[in-house]
Design a protein around this motif. Structure first.
Motif, PDB file in Angstrom:
ATOM      1  N   PRO A   1     -31.665  73.936 -30.527  1.00 40.32           N
ATOM      2  CA  PRO A   1     -30.385  73.111 -29.495  1.00 40.32           C
ATOM      3  C   PRO A   1     -30.596  72.537 -28.595  1.00 40.32           C
ATOM      4  CG  PRO A   1     -30.754  75.516 -29.917  1.00 40.32           C
ATOM      5  CD  PRO A   1     -32.050  74.892 -30.109  1.00 40.32           C
TER       6      PRO A   1
ATOM      7  N   LYS B   1     -27.403  70.464 -26.279  1.00 41.01           N
ATOM      8  CA  LYS B   1     -26.309  69.456 -25.795  1.00 41.01           C
ATOM      9  C   LYS B   1     -25.002  71.116 -26.674  1.00 41.01           C
ATOM     10  CE  LYS B   1     -26.639  65.325 -24.453  1.00 41.01           C
ATOM     11  NZ  LYS B   1     -26.971  63.898 -25.052  1.00 41.01           N
ATOM     12  N   GLN B   2     -25.237  71.719 -26.876  1.00 44.93           N
ATOM     13  CA  GLN B   2     -24.646  72.654 -27.182  1.00 44.93           C
ATOM     14  C   GLN B   2     -23.433  73.053 -26.120  1.00 44.93           C
ATOM     15  OE1 GLN B   2     -25.792  75.563 -29.602  1.00 44.93           O
ATOM     16  NE2 GLN B   2     -26.963  74.591 -30.767  1.00 44.93           N
TER      17      GLN B   2
ATOM     18  N   TYR C   1     -22.384  75.802 -25.654  1.00 49.24           N
ATOM     19  CA  TYR C   1     -22.361  77.847 -25.586  1.00 49.24           C
ATOM     20  C   TYR C   1     -23.476  77.623 -24.473  1.00 49.24           C
ATOM     21  CZ  TYR C   1     -17.843  77.379 -27.862  1.00 49.24           C
ATOM     22  OH  TYR C   1     -16.734  76.915 -28.207  1.00 49.24           O
ATOM     23  N   ARG C   2     -24.626  76.432 -24.824  1.00 48.89           N
ATOM     24  CA  ARG C   2     -26.039  76.824 -24.768  1.00 48.89           C
ATOM     25  C   ARG C   2     -26.121  77.502 -22.922  1.00 48.89           C
ATOM     26  NH1 ARG C   2     -31.044  77.637 -26.566  1.00 48.89           N
ATOM     27  NH2 ARG C   2     -31.866  77.066 -25.248  1.00 48.89           N
TER      28      ARG C   2
ATOM     29  N   LYS D   1     -26.109  78.623 -34.643  1.00 48.99           N
ATOM     30  CA  LYS D   1     -26.361  77.815 -33.240  1.00 48.99           C
ATOM     31  C   LYS D   1     -27.401  77.663 -33.046  1.00 48.99           C
ATOM     32  CE  LYS D   1     -24.469  80.818 -30.618  1.00 48.99           C
ATOM     33  NZ  LYS D   1     -23.945  82.329 -31.368  1.00 48.99           N
TER      34      LYS D   1
END
Ligand code: DQQ
Length: 562
Positions: free
Chosen positions: A21, A23-24, A26-27, A326
């Protein structure tokens, strides 16, 4: 989103295709995360020949806890930038075929020091047993491959211990008699206990009949961590040190509460037990490492810098379905240096100094008065990834409200719309990951009261307005601590990183970690404010806030041959 491999056999790891994942929102930028899927407990942190090793409980097949847990392995030169390696320990034999659960490392002295891992295997009968693993090649600087000991299992559930509640060996320490000792978490009925094993050769282990430490009505004691702390220095000491200049700490993760408690006390070497200064009460007066989301922590002695460092698993507040979407779940805290406070009554914790390497653009506010009901923005930094340190100067405490602390539960009081309610001194603090109109925010704040013969301060982290979403765990966290009326300041540091806020009150006396999933306060739309809702003014003596750069998380090309 492709979630692949759930239920696959551990031998098919190489064929799994992960969707990393990217460009999340919340990462995290600088908190430790695996490239994908589920992570929980920190395992066997250690420093060996110039390299920091970090292992962790990992389900490589899904972003949920799994039935074939492995030990994932990452290495670092500075505890901030990491290289992910192949898994160190995977289920393979009858004694661990159903999972490789938590454990610790011990570095055996000798001409060439030898790290050994003790870990819990879930065996073919689903019994919990303790096993050993050693590096295959000590000349490999990353210790990439680990071999299991031919005499595994090294320990099987003894009598008086439930076969499915016998786990999580600690780092071993060596007594004056040269024998090695280790504690294991266990349960028998309602009694939670840690039990002591001894060995002369680190291969053959003998259980001690009396528990090392036991508590009633607590259920299983997970991930015990037992270590000495220096009485007169912030330096850490090795697990085997026993002298007049140290006291001992026993940390237990109580499964029933999902919280990490610790006890300061006396290690009675001759009797093979631990006597805490203060018994476990099950109330808010028990000492905790962190009053927020923080569990299964583990420390190690970093002899490169003579310090003890603590890691802790920071669980999710999101739903299982969202974790699956996610593609990942679980964070680790920023490693914290830990030492005994001058009072001798509690531990202090502070993010390791290396994190400051990531500090980028800085904004400062000096000597600004915050009158009651005011709020000011800390602008000019990346509020979604920031390190903020603020020192508040307090007014005279004389007129502050009285509170019978025996009548209140700090968690409940912190959650009763507390940040917005006006008091005399406070609430004042930070609104982190806030939207421009402040309807969305996480409030980290203080409020001061007079109690019987002393002054007390509440520290709270209130997630109730952290997101427009309704399906998140928005539990508000809080605790009370004593303040010295002669010291007219109070400090707060928050490490903000997209979906986590780690806060340290009073220079590390109180830690509260929160997970949040803002709906609006993402990337450039995140703001940071300082507020005061008390009727009396407080002064921002000094505030420094930094944008934080992204830590590097690399992956060996050959990793799991994806
Ligand atoms: N997690 C491990 C156990 C431990 C628990 C399994 C604590 O060994 O007791 O992943 O979170």
């Amino acid at each position: 989103m492709e979630i692949n491999g759930e239920g696959a056999s551990p031998h098919s790891i190489n064929s799994i295709k992960f969707k990393v994942p990217e460009k999340q929102p919340y990462r995290t930028w600088y908190h430790f995360q695996p490239p994908q899927n589920w992570m929980n407990d920190p395992n066997a942190p250690m420093y060996y020949k110039g390299v920091y090793h970090f292992f962790y409980q990992h389900n490589p097949y899904a972003p949920t806890f799994g039935e074939k847990m492995v030990w994932a392995h990452s290495v670092s030169y500075d505890l901030i930038n990491w290289i992910h390696l192949n898994h160190a320990i995977e289920p393979s034999d009858s004694y661990d075929i159903n999972s490789c659960w938590s454990g610790s490392a011990t570095i055996l002295p000798g001409e060439e020091e030898q790290p050994v891992i003790l870990y819990t295997g879930i065996d073919n009968n689903k019994y919990q047993v303790q096993n050993m693993a050693m590096p295959k090649d000590l000349s490999d600087p990353f210790l990439r491959e680990w071999v299991k000991h031919p005499q595994n299992p090294a320990m099987t559930p003894p009598s008086g211990v439930e076969v499915n509640n016998f786990r999580d060996p600690s780092t071993a320490w060596q007594g004056k008699d040269g024998k090695w000792r280790v504690v294991i978490g266990a349960q028998n009925g309602d009694e939670g206990k840690t039990i002591l094993y001894q060995s002369e050769d680190f291969v053959n282990w003998r259980v001690e009949l009396n528990p090392f430490f036991a508590t009633d009505n607590t259920g299983v004691c997970e991930c015990p961590d037992f270590f000495p702390v220096s009485i007169n220095s912030t330096n850490g000491v090795d697990a085997s040190v026993q002298s007049q200049s140290v006291r001992h700490v026993l940390k237990i993760s109580y499964l029933r509460r999902h919280q990490d408690y610790y006890f300061l006390g006396k290690y009675v070497y001759d009797e093979g037990n631990f006597v805490p200064d203060v018994k476990f009460t099950g109330t808010s007066s028990d000492l905790r490492l962190d009053y927020g989301k923080f569990y299964a922590s583990k420390s190690f002695f970093d002899h490169a810098k003579n310090r003890r460092i603590l890691w802790g698993w920071v669980n999710e507040c999101d739903t299982r379905q969202n974790d699956i979407e996610k593609g990942w779940a679980g964070l680790q805290c920023i490693p914290r240096q830990v030492w005994l406070d001058e009072s001798g009554k509690q531990l202090m914790q502070w993010p390791i100094e290396e994190i400051e390497k990531l500090r980028d653009k800085q904004i400062s506010i000096l000597g600004e008065k915050l009158v009651g009901g005011s709020i000011i923005e800390v602008s000019g930094i990346t509020a979604s990834q920031a390190d903020v340190e603020v020192l508040f100067e307090l007014p005279e405490l004389e007129n502050v409200e009285w509170l019978d602390e025996s009548e209140v539960d700090p968690h409940l009081l912190c959650s009763e719309e507390y940040a917005t309610r006006s008091g005399t001194i406070g609430p004042f603090g930070l609104l982190a990951l806030a939207s421009e109109d402040q309807t969305e925010h996480t409030a980290v704040f203080f409020r001061i009261y007079r109690a019987s013969n002393r002054y007390i301060c509440f520290m709270c982290s209130d997630q109730s307005r952290s997101s427009l979403r309704q399906d998140l765990d928005k539990t508000t966290y809080g605790t009370i601590f004593d303040i010295d009326p002669n010291v007219k300041t109070i400090s707060l540091r928050s490490l903000i990183d997209r979906s986590i806020i780690e806060s340290f009150g009073e220079k590390g006396r109180i830690c509260i970690t929160s997970r949040v999933y803002p709906s609006m306060s993402i990337d450039k739309n995140a703001h940071l404010y300082v507020f005061n809702n008390g009727s009396q003014s407080v002064v921002i003596s000094e505030l420094n806030a930094w944008s934080m750069k992204q830590a590097e998380f690399g992956q060996e090309e050959s990793i799991n041959k994806q």
